[in-house]
Write a protein that holds these residues in place. Structure first.
Motif, PDB file in Angstrom:
ATOM      1  N   ASN A 160       0.599  -1.270  -0.073  1.00 31.39           N
ATOM      2  CA  ASN A 160      -0.072   0.293   0.105  1.00 31.39           C
ATOM      3  C   ASN A 160       0.583   1.564  -0.107  1.00 31.39           C
ATOM      4  OD1 ASN A 160      -1.786   2.199   0.615  1.00 31.39           O
ATOM      5  ND2 ASN A 160      -3.017   0.952   2.095  1.00 31.39           N
ATOM      6  N   LEU A 161       1.328   2.368  -0.920  1.00 29.14           N
ATOM      7  CA  LEU A 161       1.324   3.350  -0.848  1.00 29.14           C
ATOM      8  C   LEU A 161       1.717   4.235  -0.248  1.00 29.14           C
ATOM      9  CD1 LEU A 161       2.221   3.774  -5.257  1.00 29.14           C
ATOM     10  CD2 LEU A 161       2.949   3.012  -3.376  1.00 29.14           C
ATOM     11  N   ASN A 162      -0.195   4.176   0.072  1.00 23.68           N
ATOM     12  CA  ASN A 162       0.022   5.221   1.671  1.00 23.68           C
ATOM     13  C   ASN A 162       0.358   5.457   2.426  1.00 23.68           C
ATOM     14  OD1 ASN A 162      -2.262   6.673  -0.461  1.00 23.68           O
ATOM     15  ND2 ASN A 162      -3.909   5.085   0.166  1.00 23.68           N
ATOM     16  N   ILE A 163       1.173   4.559   2.960  1.00 25.67           N
ATOM     17  CA  ILE A 163       1.922   4.714   4.548  1.00 25.67           C
ATOM     18  C   ILE A 163       3.714   4.233   3.713  1.00 25.67           C
ATOM     19  CG2 ILE A 163       0.425   2.896   5.507  1.00 25.67           C
ATOM     20  CD1 ILE A 163       2.234   0.524   4.398  1.00 25.67           C
ATOM     21  N   HIS A 164       3.986   4.944   2.471  1.00 28.45           N
ATOM     22  CA  HIS A 164       5.354   5.059   2.413  1.00 28.45           C
ATOM     23  C   HIS A 164       5.365   6.362   1.776  1.00 28.45           C
ATOM     24  CE1 HIS A 164       6.408   0.788   2.807  1.00 28.45           C
ATOM     25  NE2 HIS A 164       5.530   0.704   1.698  1.00 28.45           N
ATOM     26  N   ASN A 165       4.535   7.576   1.523  1.00 22.06           N
ATOM     27  CA  ASN A 165       4.514   8.924   1.432  1.00 22.06           C
ATOM     28  C   ASN A 165       6.284   9.846   2.168  1.00 22.06           C
ATOM     29  OD1 ASN A 165       2.758   9.488   2.920  1.00 22.06           O
ATOM     30  ND2 ASN A 165       1.523  10.422   1.850  1.00 22.06           N
ATOM     31  N   SER A 166       6.276   9.903   3.418  1.00 19.22           N
ATOM     32  CA  SER A 166       6.934  10.436   3.877  1.00 19.22           C
ATOM     33  C   SER A 166       8.340  10.681   3.734  1.00 19.22           C
ATOM     34  CB  SER A 166       6.157   9.883   5.479  1.00 19.22           C
ATOM     35  OG  SER A 166       6.830   8.726   5.857  1.00 19.22           O
ATOM     36  N   GLN A 167       8.868   8.811   3.671  1.00 19.78           N
ATOM     37  CA  GLN A 167       9.821   9.302   3.082  1.00 19.78           C
ATOM     38  C   GLN A 167      10.116   9.686   2.195  1.00 19.78           C
ATOM     39  OE1 GLN A 167      11.223   4.207   2.224  1.00 19.78           O
ATOM     40  NE2 GLN A 167      13.145   4.448   2.253  1.00 19.78           N
ATOM     41  N   LEU A 168       9.824   9.536   0.722  1.00 19.71           N
ATOM     42  CA  LEU A 168      10.025  10.386  -0.280  1.00 19.71           C
ATOM     43  C   LEU A 168       9.588  12.100  -0.149  1.00 19.71           C
ATOM     44  CD1 LEU A 168      10.817   9.962  -3.503  1.00 19.71           C
ATOM     45  CD2 LEU A 168       8.226   9.920  -3.593  1.00 19.71           C
ATOM     46  N   LEU A 169       8.551  12.202   1.413  1.00 22.61           N
ATOM     47  CA  LEU A 169       9.174  13.765   1.381  1.00 22.61           C
ATOM     48  C   LEU A 169       9.833  14.108   2.057  1.00 22.61           C
ATOM     49  CD1 LEU A 169       5.920  15.651   3.388  1.00 22.61           C
ATOM     50  CD2 LEU A 169       8.599  15.945   4.346  1.00 22.61           C
ATOM     51  N   ARG A 170      11.019  13.031   2.588  1.00 22.34           N
ATOM     52  CA  ARG A 170      12.843  13.709   3.491  1.00 22.34           C
ATOM     53  C   ARG A 170      13.729  13.409   2.304  1.00 22.34           C
ATOM     54  NH1 ARG A 170      11.651   9.688   6.560  1.00 22.34           N
ATOM     55  NH2 ARG A 170      12.964   8.332   6.134  1.00 22.34           N
ATOM     56  N   ASN A 181       4.261   1.276  -6.834  1.00 23.47           N
ATOM     57  CA  ASN A 181       4.610  -0.512  -6.631  1.00 23.47           C
ATOM     58  C   ASN A 181       4.553  -0.891  -8.122  1.00 23.47           C
ATOM     59  OD1 ASN A 181       1.895  -0.289  -6.759  1.00 23.47           O
ATOM     60  ND2 ASN A 181       1.191  -0.373  -5.503  1.00 23.47           N
ATOM     61  N   GLY A 182       4.857   0.254  -9.345  1.00 25.30           N
ATOM     62  CA  GLY A 182       4.778  -0.511 -10.133  1.00 25.30           C
ATOM     63  C   GLY A 182       3.154  -0.489 -11.165  1.00 25.30           C
ATOM     64  N   ILE A 183       2.163  -0.627  -9.566  1.00 28.78           N
ATOM     65  CA  ILE A 183       0.685  -0.707  -9.926  1.00 28.78           C
ATOM     66  C   ILE A 183       0.172   0.458  -9.719  1.00 28.78           C
ATOM     67  CG2 ILE A 183      -1.561  -1.801 -10.606  1.00 28.78           C
ATOM     68  CD1 ILE A 183      -0.186  -4.269  -9.714  1.00 28.78           C
ATOM     69  N   GLN A 184       0.523   1.176  -8.991  1.00 26.21           N
ATOM     70  CA  GLN A 184      -0.269   2.422  -8.983  1.00 26.21           C
ATOM     71  C   GLN A 184       0.909   3.663  -8.854  1.00 26.21           C
ATOM     72  OE1 GLN A 184      -3.722   2.898  -7.594  1.00 26.21           O
ATOM     73  NE2 GLN A 184      -3.990   0.872  -7.720  1.00 26.21           N
ATOM     74  N   TYR A 185       0.252   4.749  -9.308  1.00 23.80           N
ATOM     75  CA  TYR A 185       1.443   5.763  -9.257  1.00 23.80           C
ATOM     76  C   TYR A 185       1.136   7.221  -8.646  1.00 23.80           C
ATOM     77  CZ  TYR A 185       4.062   3.016 -12.892  1.00 23.80           C
ATOM     78  OH  TYR A 185       4.976   2.177 -13.677  1.00 23.80           O
ATOM     79  N   GLN A 186       2.102   7.302  -8.020  1.00 22.52           N
ATOM     80  CA  GLN A 186       1.298   8.789  -6.933  1.00 22.52           C
ATOM     81  C   GLN A 186       2.574  10.194  -7.861  1.00 22.52           C
ATOM     82  OE1 GLN A 186       0.801   7.936  -2.694  1.00 22.52           O
ATOM     83  NE2 GLN A 186      -0.496   7.129  -3.139  1.00 22.52           N
ATOM     84  N   PHE A 187       1.568  10.677  -8.762  1.00 22.21           N
ATOM     85  CA  PHE A 187       2.878  12.057  -8.321  1.00 22.21           C
ATOM     86  C   PHE A 187       2.967  12.643  -7.712  1.00 22.21           C
ATOM     87  CE2 PHE A 187       3.208   9.533 -12.880  1.00 22.21           C
ATOM     88  CZ  PHE A 187       4.949   9.656 -12.849  1.00 22.21           C
TER      89      PHE A 187
END
Length: 353
Positions: A87-97, A111-117
């Protein structure tokens, strides 16, 4: 090869292979790198696509983001990848840093299927908490493909994407709000409409009654709007079907599809297209009723419209494919049975699962 064709090919590949992909590394190679290639970037050129790009954070050294795409020696997009099952929603804090310590204006979590820009609309140089563009690559719509095209190497323009990102982000949030309120209206939303049409005191009991009315009114309004737009698209097809039905008139003059039946068919299409593609909803006329079928298959009736007698009925189909007739005054009353019609589609989905 056109972008939409390439994306469709990748989506087909993902559907075929995903159950065999077990790790994050495999997800990168099988799903994410092909997507980067589709955007026109050379994944074998280390000056254009940098794997394990270093994004040191303060005293914390050695932090790496999975990929960074470069243009003129500057990162223009950083990409963080996860296993396709995550689930991508639990990982965006890492990308924020990571975003904060690079010069990029765009970040991608996938995750290769779901994409969030993501970009930095709310506060410059700080990644927004919510993405401005989000999609599932296995079910792309044309408007989303047009947005993906803006990230293609041949089209990439920072200002153009940022200027459009604001519209995309807030439109997405508004659509989400409308969907939530349509499905489960809040008291605030219900009160907004009730105050316009009800002169009495809005007690808890009245609000509860208006919740159902607002939900029904909203859904009918949307269905009617969809029906209006379908009219133009279906007119040519209806005319052709009428011509085909007129040809065998010498053999059986009794079967003629009326304008009312065609209008009723369009209402059923407007309701069912929320769950299945329009082209799968086919009408077939008989002496006694107009049958609406799934995939033009007699064994998959969706409903039957009995409109030619003194009394009008809609025939609803249950899980055993038995018909129950419900009286209607006008064809607009068909909207009252949208839940039953959508439930009938679900019966066939269960059959195929």
């Amino acid at each position: 090869m056109e972008l939409n064709t390439q994306l469709k090919a990748l989506a087909d590949k993902i559907n075929q292979l995903k159950d065999k992909i077990e790790t994050e590394e495999s997800t990168k190679h099988a799903f994410v790198l092909p997507f980067i290639n589709i955007l026109g970037y050379d994944t074998f050129n280390p000056t254009e696509v940098v794997p394990e790009f270093t994004a040191d954070i303060g005293l914390k050294k050695g932090e790496k983001v999975d990929y960074a795409i470069f243009e003129n020696n500057e990162p223009i997009l950083i990409i963080e990848c996860k296993n396709w099952k995550e689930n991508l929603n639990i990982h965006n804090s890492q990308l924020l840093r990571y975003f904060h310590v690079t010069k990029t204006r765009f970040a991608l979590l996938t995750n290769g299927i779901q994409y969030q820009f993501f970009t930095d609309l709310d506060e410059k140089n700080k990644m927004d908490e919510k993405p401005f563009l989000e999609f599932d690559i296995t079910s792309l719509k044309e408007n989303v493909i047009n947005e993906i095209a803006k990230f293609h190497k041949s089209n990439f323009d920072v200002n153009n994407i940022v200027n459009n990102a604001s519209s995309l982000k807030y439109t997405k949030e508004i659509k989400k709000f409308i969907q939530e309120e349509t499905n489960t209206p809040s008291n605030e939303f219900v009160r907004l409409f009730a105050n316009k049409v009800y002169s009495g005191r809005l007690t808890e009991k009245v609000l509860e009654e208006f919740k159902e009315l607002v939900q029904k009114g909203f859904n009918q309004f949307i269905s009617e709007k969809v029906n209006d737009r379908l009219n133009a698209a279906l007119t040519k097809e209806a005319e052709k079907q009428l011509e085909d039905q007129v040809e065998p008139i010498e053999e059986d003059i009794r079967v003629i599809t009326t304008e009312e039946e065609l209008e009723a068919y369009k209402i059923v299409v407007a309701i069912l297209r929320r769950k299945i593609p329009v082209q799968r909803i086919v009408h077939r006329d008989t002496q006694s009723y107009l049958g609406i079928l799934l995939d033009d298959n007699n064994r998959k009736p969706l409903c039957r419209l009995h409109l030619n007698g003194n009394k009008k009925y809609i025939g609803l189909i249950d899980s055993n494919k038995n018909e129950t007739r419900q009286p209607i005054e006008t064809i607009d009353d068909i909207y009252q049975f949208e839940n039953e019609l959508l439930e009938t589609v679900g019966f066939y989905e269960v059959e195929n699962s």
